[in-house]
Design a protein around this motif. Structure first.
Motif, PDB file in Angstrom:
ATOM      1  N   UNK A   8      -9.438   5.075  -1.105  1.00 11.72           N
ATOM      2  CA  UNK A   8      -8.342   4.113  -1.027  1.00 11.72           C
ATOM      3  C   UNK A   8      -8.445   3.309   0.272  1.00 11.72           C
ATOM      4  N   UNK A   9      -8.766   3.978   1.380  1.00  9.69           N
ATOM      5  CA  UNK A   9      -8.942   3.271   2.650  1.00  9.69           C
ATOM      6  C   UNK A   9     -10.090   2.271   2.566  1.00  9.69           C
ATOM      7  N   UNK A  10     -11.176   2.642   1.856  1.00 10.94           N
ATOM      8  CA  UNK A  10     -12.309   1.733   1.710  1.00 10.94           C
ATOM      9  C   UNK A  10     -11.902   0.518   0.888  1.00 10.94           C
ATOM     10  N   UNK A  11     -11.110   0.739  -0.154  1.00  7.23           N
ATOM     11  CA  UNK A  11     -10.642  -0.385  -0.974  1.00  7.23           C
ATOM     12  C   UNK A  11      -9.771  -1.311  -0.151  1.00  7.23           C
ATOM     13  N   UNK A  12      -8.895  -0.743   0.652  1.00  6.19           N
ATOM     14  CA  UNK A  12      -8.006  -1.545   1.498  1.00  6.19           C
ATOM     15  C   UNK A  12      -8.830  -2.322   2.521  1.00  6.19           C
ATOM     16  N   UNK A  13      -9.846  -1.685   3.095  1.00  3.76           N
ATOM     17  CA  UNK A  13     -10.658  -2.335   4.122  1.00  3.76           C
ATOM     18  C   UNK A  13     -11.419  -3.536   3.572  1.00  3.76           C
ATOM     19  N   UNK A  29     -12.248 -17.974  -0.378  1.00  4.15           N
ATOM     20  CA  UNK A  29     -13.713 -17.883  -0.343  1.00  4.15           C
ATOM     21  C   UNK A  29     -14.204 -16.440  -0.221  1.00  4.15           C
ATOM     22  N   UNK A  30     -13.334 -15.516   0.182  1.00  2.00           N
ATOM     23  CA  UNK A  30     -13.712 -14.113   0.359  1.00  2.00           C
ATOM     24  C   UNK A  30     -13.194 -13.214  -0.758  1.00  2.00           C
ATOM     25  N   UNK A  31     -12.631 -13.806  -1.787  1.00  2.00           N
ATOM     26  CA  UNK A  31     -12.054 -13.029  -2.892  1.00  2.00           C
ATOM     27  C   UNK A  31     -13.159 -12.223  -3.582  1.00  2.00           C
ATOM     28  N   UNK A  32     -13.072 -10.878  -3.564  1.00  2.00           N
ATOM     29  CA  UNK A  32     -14.139 -10.045  -4.137  1.00  2.00           C
ATOM     30  C   UNK A  32     -14.231 -10.143  -5.656  1.00  2.00           C
ATOM     31  N   UNK A  33     -13.222 -10.711  -6.286  1.00  2.00           N
ATOM     32  CA  UNK A  33     -13.262 -10.852  -7.745  1.00  2.00           C
ATOM     33  C   UNK A  33     -14.153 -11.990  -8.184  1.00  2.00           C
ATOM     34  N   UNK A  53      -9.761  -7.899 -13.615  1.00  2.00           N
ATOM     35  CA  UNK A  53      -8.381  -7.404 -13.651  1.00  2.00           C
ATOM     36  C   UNK A  53      -8.250  -6.032 -12.998  1.00  2.00           C
ATOM     37  N   UNK A  54      -9.265  -5.200 -13.095  1.00  2.00           N
ATOM     38  CA  UNK A  54      -9.221  -3.914 -12.379  1.00  2.00           C
ATOM     39  C   UNK A  54      -9.167  -4.157 -10.873  1.00  2.00           C
ATOM     40  N   UNK A  55     -10.002  -5.069 -10.386  1.00  2.00           N
ATOM     41  CA  UNK A  55      -9.975  -5.400  -8.962  1.00  2.00           C
ATOM     42  C   UNK A  55      -8.632  -5.998  -8.549  1.00  2.00           C
ATOM     43  N   UNK A  62      -3.287  -2.757  -2.362  1.00  2.00           N
ATOM     44  CA  UNK A  62      -3.976  -2.524  -1.089  1.00  2.00           C
ATOM     45  C   UNK A  62      -2.994  -2.435   0.078  1.00  2.00           C
ATOM     46  N   UNK A  63      -3.195  -1.423   0.893  1.00  2.00           N
ATOM     47  CA  UNK A  63      -2.426  -1.280   2.127  1.00  2.00           C
ATOM     48  C   UNK A  63      -1.046  -0.676   1.980  1.00  2.00           C
ATOM     49  N   UNK A  64      -0.667  -0.249   0.793  1.00  2.00           N
ATOM     50  CA  UNK A  64       0.674   0.308   0.589  1.00  2.00           C
ATOM     51  C   UNK A  64       0.652   1.829   0.686  1.00  2.00           C
TER      52      UNK A  64
END
Length: 191
Positions: A8-13, A29-33, A53-55, A62-64
């Motif tokens: 979860x921390x990696x996803x948030x990072x 421009x940085x949107x991972x989707x 949609x999963x992303x 993220x971050x909650x």
């Protein structure tokens, strides 16, 4: 720190706050989707939409912390972001049931048909379990789909193509819910 906490921390990072739009997660421009991968054909199109949609669900959460994830929308609704993650884990599993696999429910029971929502309480262990279950079920769905060369193959209730479209539709619906839930928590809006 457990492995699910690290995941979860990696996803948030991966998603740092946007510098151009303070109410968004990342700069566009940085949107991972968004990728540079060329999408060719029906299979690639459907799988890319499911990935997107999963992303988006991960991005919205993220971050909650567990308390924020369990925050309900508006009474009498039991909807929360944590409930959405649990619900989507059930939906991933339901995908396999529709396809004829034996995949018992994770959270729902005959006594509590809304167990995915009702059990979404502000507890870090419940949150970690929800993410673990969702990721595991998503991976199982992906492996299942990879086993079929033709999306017209009839599996269980319907052709695989129809089941996959139904899964994408379910995610799309819930991404809209996630937009509103996240905005209520901290003002961040859809992206």
């Amino acid at each position: 720190m457990g492995s699910s906490d690290r995941e979860n921390d990696a996803a948030v990072a991966r998603w740092t706050p946007s510098t151009r739009y303070p109410d968004m997660w990342v700069d566009p421009d940085d949107d991972p989707r968004e990728t540079e991968v060329e999408i060719v054909g029906e299979r690639d199109t459907l799988l890319d939409n499911l990935r997107y949609f999963r992303l988006t669900i991960e991005l919205k959460c993220a971050g909650l912390d567990a308390e924020q994830m369990a925050l309900r929308s508006v009474p009498p609704s039991t909807m929360s972001l944590l409930g959405l993650v649990r619900h989507l884990a059930e939906d991933e599993r339901h995908f396999r049931r529709m396809a004829g696999e034996d995949a018992p429910r994770i959270y729902r029971t005959a006594e509590d048909r809304d167990g995915d929502w009702n059990g979404a309480i502000a507890d870090p262990a419940v949150m970690a379990d929800a993410w673990r279950q969702w990721r595991a079920e998503s991976e199982r769905t992906d492996r299942f789909i990879a086993g079929f060369a033709d999306l017209a193959t009839r599996t269980g209730e319907a052709p695989l193509r129809e089941i996959l479209v139904a899964q994408i539709t379910e995610y799309a619906r819930h991404c809209g819910h996630a937009d509103l839930l996240r905005e209520r928590i901290d003002g961040r809006v859809g992206q």
